[in-house]
Every structure is written in structure tokens, then in C-alpha cells.
Design an enzyme around this catalytic site. Sequence first.
Site, PDB file in Angstrom:
ATOM      1  N   ARG A  15       0.847  -1.179   0.000  1.00  0.00           N
ATOM      2  CA  ARG A  15       0.000   0.000   0.000  1.00  0.00           C
ATOM      3  C   ARG A  15       0.894   1.244   0.000  1.00  0.00           C
ATOM      4  O   ARG A  15       2.103   1.152   0.229  1.00  0.00           O
ATOM      5  CB  ARG A  15      -0.907   0.004   1.227  1.00  0.00           C
ATOM      6  N   LYS A  89      -2.093  -7.362  11.205  1.00  0.00           N
ATOM      7  CA  LYS A  89      -3.388  -7.140  11.850  1.00  0.00           C
ATOM      8  C   LYS A  89      -4.478  -6.787  10.828  1.00  0.00           C
ATOM      9  O   LYS A  89      -5.660  -6.840  11.141  1.00  0.00           O
ATOM     10  CB  LYS A  89      -3.295  -6.072  12.937  1.00  0.00           C
ATOM     11  N   ASP A  90      -4.070  -6.426   9.590  1.00  0.00           N
ATOM     12  CA  ASP A  90      -5.033  -6.131   8.527  1.00  0.00           C
ATOM     13  C   ASP A  90      -5.372  -7.347   7.680  1.00  0.00           C
ATOM     14  O   ASP A  90      -6.221  -7.265   6.785  1.00  0.00           O
ATOM     15  CB  ASP A  90      -4.476  -5.044   7.590  1.00  0.00           C
ATOM     16  N   SER A 135     -11.257   1.689  15.047  1.00  0.00           N
ATOM     17  CA  SER A 135     -11.091   0.288  15.423  1.00  0.00           C
ATOM     18  C   SER A 135     -12.266  -0.176  16.275  1.00  0.00           C
ATOM     19  O   SER A 135     -12.523   0.371  17.355  1.00  0.00           O
ATOM     20  CB  SER A 135      -9.782   0.104  16.201  1.00  0.00           C
ATOM     21  N   LEU A 136     -12.981  -1.184  15.797  1.00  0.00           N
ATOM     22  CA  LEU A 136     -14.096  -1.733  16.561  1.00  0.00           C
ATOM     23  C   LEU A 136     -13.619  -2.283  17.900  1.00  0.00           C
ATOM     24  O   LEU A 136     -14.292  -2.140  18.926  1.00  0.00           O
ATOM     25  CB  LEU A 136     -14.785  -2.833  15.742  1.00  0.00           C
ATOM     26  N   ARG A 137     -12.441  -2.914  17.891  1.00  0.00           N
ATOM     27  CA  ARG A 137     -11.872  -3.451  19.141  1.00  0.00           C
ATOM     28  C   ARG A 137     -11.597  -2.346  20.146  1.00  0.00           C
ATOM     29  O   ARG A 137     -12.033  -2.416  21.307  1.00  0.00           O
ATOM     30  CB  ARG A 137     -10.573  -4.202  18.843  1.00  0.00           C
ATOM     31  N   ARG A 138     -10.872  -1.312  19.721  1.00  0.00           N
ATOM     32  CA  ARG A 138     -10.526  -0.229  20.653  1.00  0.00           C
ATOM     33  C   ARG A 138     -11.770   0.476  21.158  1.00  0.00           C
ATOM     34  O   ARG A 138     -11.850   0.831  22.342  1.00  0.00           O
ATOM     35  CB  ARG A 138      -9.590   0.772  19.969  1.00  0.00           C
ATOM     36  N   ARG A 155     -11.143   7.500  10.616  1.00  0.00           N
ATOM     37  CA  ARG A 155     -10.432   6.749   9.594  1.00  0.00           C
ATOM     38  C   ARG A 155      -9.213   7.511   9.092  1.00  0.00           C
ATOM     39  O   ARG A 155      -9.102   8.708   9.243  1.00  0.00           O
ATOM     40  CB  ARG A 155     -11.361   6.471   8.399  1.00  0.00           C
ATOM     41  N   ASN A 157      -4.740   7.222   7.629  1.00  0.00           N
ATOM     42  CA  ASN A 157      -3.425   6.770   8.072  1.00  0.00           C
ATOM     43  C   ASN A 157      -2.973   7.592   9.281  1.00  0.00           C
ATOM     44  O   ASN A 157      -3.699   8.478   9.765  1.00  0.00           O
ATOM     45  CB  ASN A 157      -2.410   6.836   6.920  1.00  0.00           C
ATOM     46  N   GLN A 159      -0.802   9.977   9.716  1.00  0.00           N
ATOM     47  CA  GLN A 159      -0.723  11.423   9.513  1.00  0.00           C
ATOM     48  C   GLN A 159      -2.107  12.061   9.460  1.00  0.00           C
ATOM     49  O   GLN A 159      -2.331  13.149  10.020  1.00  0.00           O
ATOM     50  CB  GLN A 159       0.052  11.717   8.224  1.00  0.00           C
ATOM     51  N   THR A 160      -3.058  11.401   8.800  1.00  0.00           N
ATOM     52  CA  THR A 160      -4.421  11.923   8.704  1.00  0.00           C
ATOM     53  C   THR A 160      -5.065  12.009  10.080  1.00  0.00           C
ATOM     54  O   THR A 160      -5.713  13.007  10.424  1.00  0.00           O
ATOM     55  CB  THR A 160      -5.273  11.032   7.782  1.00  0.00           C
ATOM     56  N   ARG A 161      -4.875  10.981  10.880  1.00  0.00           N
ATOM     57  CA  ARG A 161      -5.494  10.974  12.205  1.00  0.00           C
ATOM     58  C   ARG A 161      -4.869  12.033  13.123  1.00  0.00           C
ATOM     59  O   ARG A 161      -5.563  12.668  13.924  1.00  0.00           O
ATOM     60  CB  ARG A 161      -5.410   9.580  12.818  1.00  0.00           C
ATOM     61  N   CYS A 248     -14.185  -7.926  10.305  1.00  0.00           N
ATOM     62  CA  CYS A 248     -14.075  -6.706  11.117  1.00  0.00           C
ATOM     63  C   CYS A 248     -15.357  -6.451  11.901  1.00  0.00           C
ATOM     64  O   CYS A 248     -15.567  -5.353  12.391  1.00  0.00           O
ATOM     65  CB  CYS A 248     -13.776  -5.500  10.220  1.00  0.00           C
TER      66      CYS A 248
END
Length: 312
Positions: A15, A89-90, A135-138, A155, A157, A159-161, A248
Site C-alpha cells: 500500500r 493485523k489487517d 477500530s471496533l476493538r478499541r 479513519r 493513516n 498522519q491523517t489521524r 471486522c
Amino acid sequence: MKNIPPSSPLRIGTRGSPLALAQAVETRTKLMTAWDWPEEAFEVVVIQTSGDRIQDRPLRLVGGKGLFTKEIEEQLLDGSIDIAVHSMKDMPTAQPDGLVLDTYLLREDVRDAFVSPSTDSIASLTQGARVGSSSLRRRAQLMHVRPDLDVVEFRGNVQTRLKKLAEGVASCTFLAMAGLNRLNMAHIATLAIEPEDMLPAVAQGAIGIERRSNDSVTAALLEPLHHAGTGQRLAAERAFLAALDGSCETPIAGLATLECSELLLRGEVLRPDGSEKLSGERRGAIGRSAEMGYDLAQDLLSQAGPEFFSWR
């Protein structure tokens, strides 16, 4: 093979996010070292995936984990690339026919990072504070201990977050310490959360390298890169995930650790709203890793009963 680079570059599919590129470069560096080949013997090929294009909806609503691998695996199957580098993890728990995932680099830090410009921990967040996470888990783990918080979709990457955080979209967010370390950005973590407080995602911190199953030359090329301990740990975690739900759609966490000749696997499954959590562990011989993962999953499923998954 040493000192005899291929006549055409080995094509490494990845990616295009900064973290994905860092992982591809790490793989290339390890191959260069293992075989004493120059950088020119490799080509990093950037492939945009569906998961990269879709940024306005939760992944669980548009296809799950496969959105980050489908296009890359298609190019691996048709010969456009020779290997694919993935964040484990993906990765879905099963590979398409013709592909195999059997090379894992030494695992990085498995912990989650709490990142906030205004507070130092989850406990110190004010009531009703807005938390950003995709993240559904978090989300489920956070709501299990702090149901008063307002968790919003986050959502993008790394840097975006971080940009969204700086713009005040949320008071805090969570990232993987492994990703921050690989980007030389560990300093932005306000706190590294211990697994005892937030069990990480299955395979968090691990890089996997996928190849065509009939490509024996590439299999030999990758052999020096494989870290057996990481493979043993992931065998337990991914078997646990596969037996519970490899999509997911279910909040699942799992972590295996090696202790001398034994493996300890801890796992948990939660309702998406955090209202209920089931957890357990297994300890046994390393050679039984996958069996322990399956067994722990069956134990949690038996505890859950049909009503636990009524939200599906």
C-alpha cells in the site's frame, strides 16, 4: 543465490501510506542484507487498495479486512509483483488459492498508543470527552471501562489521524506503537498502554510477506527473513481469530507470548458497545499454538451463548 541478483528487480507490492512504505523498505533492507544484493535489485510497487480509497465509512460496513489486501493479492496472482508486504493485523485469516503467507519479520512493540494533546490517560479524560477511533476493538474496549465517552469514527493513516486530532475533531485517539516506531514517531505517544490494560489486536506489530505458493525461488529468498518466534505467536492468535470471527464485525483482541518452552495466549471478545467482555487464556507447548488458539475460541464461544452475538 548470494551475490547473484536477479536479471530483473524483485517487485515488492505494498500500500502507499507512509507506514506501509516503511514496512516495504524494511523488508527490502533485510533482503539486501541477507543476500548482499544492491538496492537496484528490488522495486517497491505501490498499489492503491479499496480500503485506501474508502475513507468516509467504517470498514466493517463495506467489506472488512480484505479491503486492504484484495488489489495487492490480485497483482501477486497475475505476476505483476513477486511478493506482498502486509501489516498482519489487517490480514484476513485465510489466503486466496495460489497464495501463501509463511514469512514473518521480528515482531515490533504490540502495545496501543494513547495520543492526546490535552490529557495523559484514558482515566483522566473528562466525562463525555470525544475520542476518535475507527477500530471496533478499541472502541469496545474503551466503552467497556468508560461508557460515558463519546467515541467517533476516525479513519485514515497515521498522519491523517494526527491532523484530525490537531484540528480538535477529538480529544484523543489511539495508534499502534509498532507503527509509530517504524515511522520514527514514538515521541507523539502520550502513553504506551500495557496489554493488561488494553489487549492488542491479533497480530498487532507484525509484518507478513505473502508470495505465490508455487514460487520456490522466492520461498528460498524469503527464508532468512522469517522469525520463528513471531510465526509461533501468530499461529495461536490467528487460529483464535479464525475460530471466533475473522472479519471486522466483532471486537476481538488476542496476544500470544513465548515463555521458555511454553506459549501463553490471552484473548477476549466484546460486544461492540462494550457492555460485555469475555476473556480467557491458554498455556501450553509451543508446538500446540494453533490448537490452543482454537480451543480458547471455543471456550469463549461456549460462554457467550447465542444472545452475545445478537447485534450481528
